[in-house]
Design an enzyme around this catalytic site. Structure first.
Site, PDB file in Angstrom:
ATOM      1  N   GLU A   1       0.794  -1.229   0.000  1.00 51.36           N
ATOM      2  CA  GLU A   1       0.000   0.000   0.000  1.00 51.36           C
ATOM      3  C   GLU A   1       0.828   1.282   0.000  1.00 51.36           C
ATOM      4  O   GLU A   1       0.489   2.253  -0.684  1.00 51.36           O
ATOM      5  CB  GLU A   1      -0.972   0.005   1.185  1.00 51.36           C
ATOM      6  CG  GLU A   1      -2.128  -0.984   1.051  1.00 51.36           C
ATOM      7  CD  GLU A   1      -1.799  -2.385   1.547  1.00 51.36           C
ATOM      8  OE1 GLU A   1      -0.618  -2.663   1.829  1.00 51.36           O
ATOM      9  OE2 GLU A   1      -2.730  -3.208   1.643  1.00 51.36           O
TER      10      GLU A   1
ATOM     11  N   HIS B   1     -10.795  -3.836  10.849  1.00 46.81           N
ATOM     12  CA  HIS B   1     -11.497  -3.826   9.564  1.00 46.81           C
ATOM     13  C   HIS B   1     -12.734  -2.931   9.580  1.00 46.81           C
ATOM     14  O   HIS B   1     -13.626  -3.097   8.758  1.00 46.81           O
ATOM     15  CB  HIS B   1     -11.886  -5.244   9.137  1.00 46.81           C
ATOM     16  CG  HIS B   1     -10.768  -5.996   8.466  1.00 46.81           C
ATOM     17  ND1 HIS B   1      -9.650  -6.407   9.143  1.00 46.81           N
ATOM     18  CD2 HIS B   1     -10.576  -6.381   7.186  1.00 46.81           C
ATOM     19  CE1 HIS B   1      -8.825  -7.028   8.311  1.00 46.81           C
ATOM     20  NE2 HIS B   1      -9.362  -7.029   7.114  1.00 46.81           N
TER      21      HIS B   1
HETATM   22  C1  LIG Z   1      -2.444  -4.287   4.854  1.00 50.24           C
HETATM   23  C2  LIG Z   1      -3.526  -5.105   4.301  1.00 50.24           C
HETATM   24  N1  LIG Z   1      -3.844  -5.000   3.005  1.00 50.24           N
HETATM   25  C3  LIG Z   1      -4.830  -5.752   2.493  1.00 50.24           C
HETATM   26  C4  LIG Z   1      -5.526  -6.624   3.269  1.00 50.24           C
HETATM   27  C5  LIG Z   1      -6.683  -7.420   2.683  1.00 50.24           C
HETATM   28  N2  LIG Z   1      -6.375  -8.840   2.700  1.00 50.24           N
HETATM   29  C6  LIG Z   1      -6.767  -9.632   3.702  1.00 50.24           C
HETATM   30  S1  LIG Z   1      -6.237 -11.203   3.544  1.00 50.24           S
HETATM   31  C7  LIG Z   1      -5.525 -10.846   2.044  1.00 50.24           C
HETATM   32  C8  LIG Z   1      -4.815 -11.922   1.289  1.00 50.24           C
HETATM   33  C9  LIG Z   1      -3.644 -12.377   2.020  1.00 50.24           C
HETATM   34  O1  LIG Z   1      -2.961 -13.379   1.327  1.00 50.24           O
HETATM   35  P1  LIG Z   1      -1.780 -14.113   2.057  1.00 50.24           P
HETATM   36  O2  LIG Z   1      -0.941 -13.155   2.820  1.00 50.24           O
HETATM   37  O3  LIG Z   1      -1.081 -14.939   1.042  1.00 50.24           O
HETATM   38  O4  LIG Z   1      -2.492 -15.027   3.153  1.00 50.24           O
HETATM   39  P2  LIG Z   1      -3.667 -16.085   2.947  1.00 50.24           P
HETATM   40  O5  LIG Z   1      -4.950 -15.344   3.007  1.00 50.24           O
HETATM   41  O6  LIG Z   1      -3.439 -16.770   1.656  1.00 50.24           O
HETATM   42  O7  LIG Z   1      -3.534 -16.986   4.114  1.00 50.24           O
HETATM   43  C10 LIG Z   1      -5.702  -9.501   1.709  1.00 50.24           C
HETATM   44  C11 LIG Z   1      -5.206  -8.884   0.489  1.00 50.24           C
HETATM   45  C12 LIG Z   1      -5.164  -6.695   4.617  1.00 50.24           C
HETATM   46  N3  LIG Z   1      -5.797  -7.507   5.473  1.00 50.24           N
HETATM   47  N4  LIG Z   1      -4.164  -5.943   5.105  1.00 50.24           N
END
Ligand SMILES: Cc1ncc(C[n+]2csc(CCOP(=O)(O)OP(=O)(O)O)c2C)c(N)n1
Lengths: 346, 325
Positions: free
Chosen positions: A61, A130
């Site tokens: 971000e 959130h």
């Molecule tokens: C700083 C931030 N940006 C965006 C999000 C939205 N978000 C929540 S889970 C996620 C995907 C995360 O993927 P990963 O880190 O690979 O973990 P997984 O969900 O696959 O376990 C996103 C983009 C967030 N929670 N925090």
């Protein structure tokens, strides 16, 4: 016949129209072209304009925000989208130290107009990380404009203003408003910075409300009407710049002020508006200003605690009655924040 | 084939038990979620159980663990109280955060579960801080941080790795690379360089592993934890795995279009638990009947946790005093 759009559709239409009207505009952010497309708001834009102008990003971000500044300096009109306000903290350095200052710090020789959309979550246990509403944080910074649209009309209008204006703009949308429908003109139009609106005329008390709290105010106004209290509701639509004249004009008429915010009370938008009344509207005030905002506490997740955390009709009516010197505490028919019809998962 | 021969029976049983407890708890949550009583965003780890089970089997109670939004598996693997976890999902006063944090914010300090963040990569520097505290106080504890492949894209990831390497912190970084960030495949988010390579470039010994091979992860974690405990610095494990269900919520989602049913089925065929069981059978270890008994006990434990959660009271007030700065 007036055409109705949901708030989310209005944002989506504004996005498409901005992309259509100005080839310098591009839209990016985590998930903008995925199947969910930021609650559908970027779906049509992604379909129509494809990955060269509407594209998904890594979870980076702060860098994405810096990239927006550089792209704006290079002549583009970036629109960076975040599914939650909470992710804006990651962008803080680029927004606060850079985007906000690029114009004034360099003596006005440059502009970096960027648009940042970020959505407030609420309910279904969105919780502490959130569901934050960060309008005050950005309004605090000289050099950034902050819009808090409460209606489909305004959601479209502030977006089109933001992509055509010359300042960095943070647009705080509210997820609980996304499905609200109302009349939205098809053509392009703008809601100017600092241009508030009186959404309900009244004579006994001025309620200034932003974002989701505008609809809470309208619901409360019905409860107040049953008590023969005629509330005027002012929606500033932008918290920076703030339509001070409109607020003061209403206050002059009613002599009483209640301020509603979707965020915390301490040092928040409600404090700023109360300060405005104290500084510039003191002689109009017939009673102390009352505020209805979040308690100093992070949003809890439990379904039993959310209703205690979020104020609604009951709290608004009580605040209005306080300013009118009425006895508070009689039963209010509809109490607390209105229950969401929403069903999980989020 | 996962080669289980020559492994201590107690270890095989331990790993099987941890993985099965995670799986059965997650399956139960998936089955009950549609009742609409667990009113919080819920991210399941079904398909990814081997990694937290294998890593946590190497940890002491006083070692610390930091988790993400997808935190059920790590919480269970590190020995978090199951009753308190399920109660938390139900928003009850008996939950591990008393209805404040929900599914994305499970903690249990008694079990060394010191924090979860629903913001990407945010728990990585905090784990480094926990490791720093061990080191500064001349304790031999180890801090472990679990995170997904998207966390790698955040600036704080790189900053944290640099700190950990520079100050030789007793921390183990565990990347559960399931190739997805919500609906976006990694190929659209990162250039095709291995994540482990980023850690190596930061000066941290790193290994890319089959994250559905519980023994491979166990062995690598065992070395990493020992290294940290002996004061020799951080390690990084990149574990390839896959999430079966939707990003958030209990359903399968191949109809959404960002991945194919065939892809999901392929990974389901590589089920880390079934693969382990095949290895156990081949080595004549932990016989089927024993596994059945273990599973039965686990099912009872999960049922009991759900019953506990359902009959627990809701919290009655916000307790604003407790939140004062
Ligand atoms: C700083 C931030 N940006 C965006 C999000 C939205 N978000 C929540 S889970 C996620 C995907 C995360 O993927 P990963 O880190 O690979 O973990 P997984 O969900 O696959 O376990 C996103 C983009 C967030 N929670 N925090």
């Amino acid at each position: 016949m007036t055409r109705e759009l949901s708030y989310a559709q209005a944002v989506g239409e504004a996005t498409v129209q901005a992309l259509e009207a100005d080839e310098r505009v591009f839209v990016y952010g985590i998930g903008v072209d995925d199947p969910k497309a930021i609650f559908g708001t970027t779906k049509e834009a992604a379909r129509r304009f494809g990955p060269s102008r509407v594209f998904d990003t890594p979870a980076s971000e702060n860098a994405l925000t810096g990239l927006a500044i550089g792209a704006a300096l290079g002549g583009l009109r970036p629109v960076l989208v975040h599914a939650r306000n909470d992710f804006l903290y990651y962008c803080m350095d680029q927004l606060a130290n850079h985007a906000a200052k690029w114009h004034a710090m360099f003596g006005g020789v440059m502009r970096a107009p960027i648009v940042v959309r970020a959505i407030v979550g609420k309910g279904w246990g969105q919780g502490a990380q959130h569901s934050q509403s960060l309008q005050a944080l950005f309004a605090h910074l000289p050099g950034i404009q902050v819009a808090v649209p409460a209606t489909p009309y305004d959601a479209k209008g502030v977006f089109l203003q933001a992509v055509s204006g010359n300042a960095p703009v943070v647009i705080i949308e509210h997820r609980r408003l996304h499905d609200v429908k109302a009349a939205v003109p098809e053509e392009r139009y703008t809601v100017r910075p600092g241009q508030g609106a009186v959404v309900r005329k009244g004579k006994d008390v001025t309620i200034v409300a932003v974002s989701l709290m505008v609809s809470e105010a309208l619901a409360a106004a019905e409860a107040l009407k049953a008590r023969r209290i005629d509330a005027e509701i002012v929606d500033p639509r932008w918290v920076k710049p703030l339509d001070k004249a409109l607020i003061l004009k209403s206050l002059k008429k009613t002599g009483r002020l209640v301020v509603l915010d979707t965020s915390w009370k301490t040092c928040g938008v409600s404090a700023e508006i109360a300060a405005l009344a104290a500084e510039e509207g003191f002689s109009y005030l017939k009673a102390p200003v009352a505020r209805v905002a979040l308690p100093d506490y992070p949003a809890p997740t439990s379904a039993a605690l959310e209703p205690l955390f979020y104020p609604g009709t009951r709290e608004i009516v009580a605040a209005v009655e306080r300013t009118l010197g009425r006895k508070v505490g009689r039963k209010v028919a509809s109490s607390g924040p209105r229950q969401e019809a929403y069903i999980g998962p989020f | 084939m996962i080669d289980c021969s020559g492994r201590p029976a107690a270890l095989l049983k331990d790993l099987f038990t941890r993985m099965t407890l995670i799986r059965e708890a997650e399956e139960k949550i998936a089955a009950l979620y549609p009742e609409q009583e667990m009113r919080c965003p819920t991210h399941l780890s079904i398909g990814q159980e081997a990694i937290p089970a294998a890593v946590c089997a190497n940890l002491r109670k006083d070692d610390t663990v930091f988790l993400t939004h997808r935190c059920h598996a790590g919480y269970i693997a590190k020995g978090g109280d199951l009753n308190k976890m399920i109660a938390e999902l139900y928003g009850k006063a008996t939950g591990c955060t008393k209805g404040r944090g929900g599914s994305m914010h499970l903690v249990d300090p008694q079990a060394g579960l010191m924090g979860t963040s629903a913001l990407l990569a945010a728990s990585i520097p905090i784990a480094c801080g926990s490791a720093f505290a061990f080191k500064q106080q001349k304790q031999d504890g180890v801090a472990v941080c679990f995170f997904g492949d998207a966390a790698v894209e955040e600036g704080t990831f790189s900053e944290s790795l640099n700190l950990a390497a520079l100050w030789s912190l007793p921390v183990v970084f565990v990347c559960e690379n399931n190739g997805l960030s919500t609906c976006t495949p990694i190929s659209r988010r990162q250039p095709s360089i291995p994540i482990a390579g980023r850690a190596e470039a930061a000066g941290i010994p790193a290994q890319a592993l089959d994250g559905n091979d519980v023994l491979a992860v166990y062995d690598a974690a065992s070395k990493a934890v020992a290294r940290a405990r002996q004061g020799r610095g951080p390690s990084f494990l990149e574990c390839a795995t896959y999430r079966w269900r939707e990003h958030v919520g209990p359903n399968f989602d191949w109809d959404m279009g960002y991945r194919s049913e065939a892809e999901v089925r392929r990974w389901m065929a590589a089920d880390p638990i079934k693969r382990f069981e095949a290895g156990l059978d081949a080595a004549g270890a932990l016989p089927k009947e024993q596994r059945r008994l273990i599973r039965e006990g686990i099912l009872e434990k999960v049922e009991a946790a759900v019953a506990f959660a359902k009959k627990s009271p809701f919290p009655g007030s916000l307790d604003l005093e407790g939140a004062k700065a």
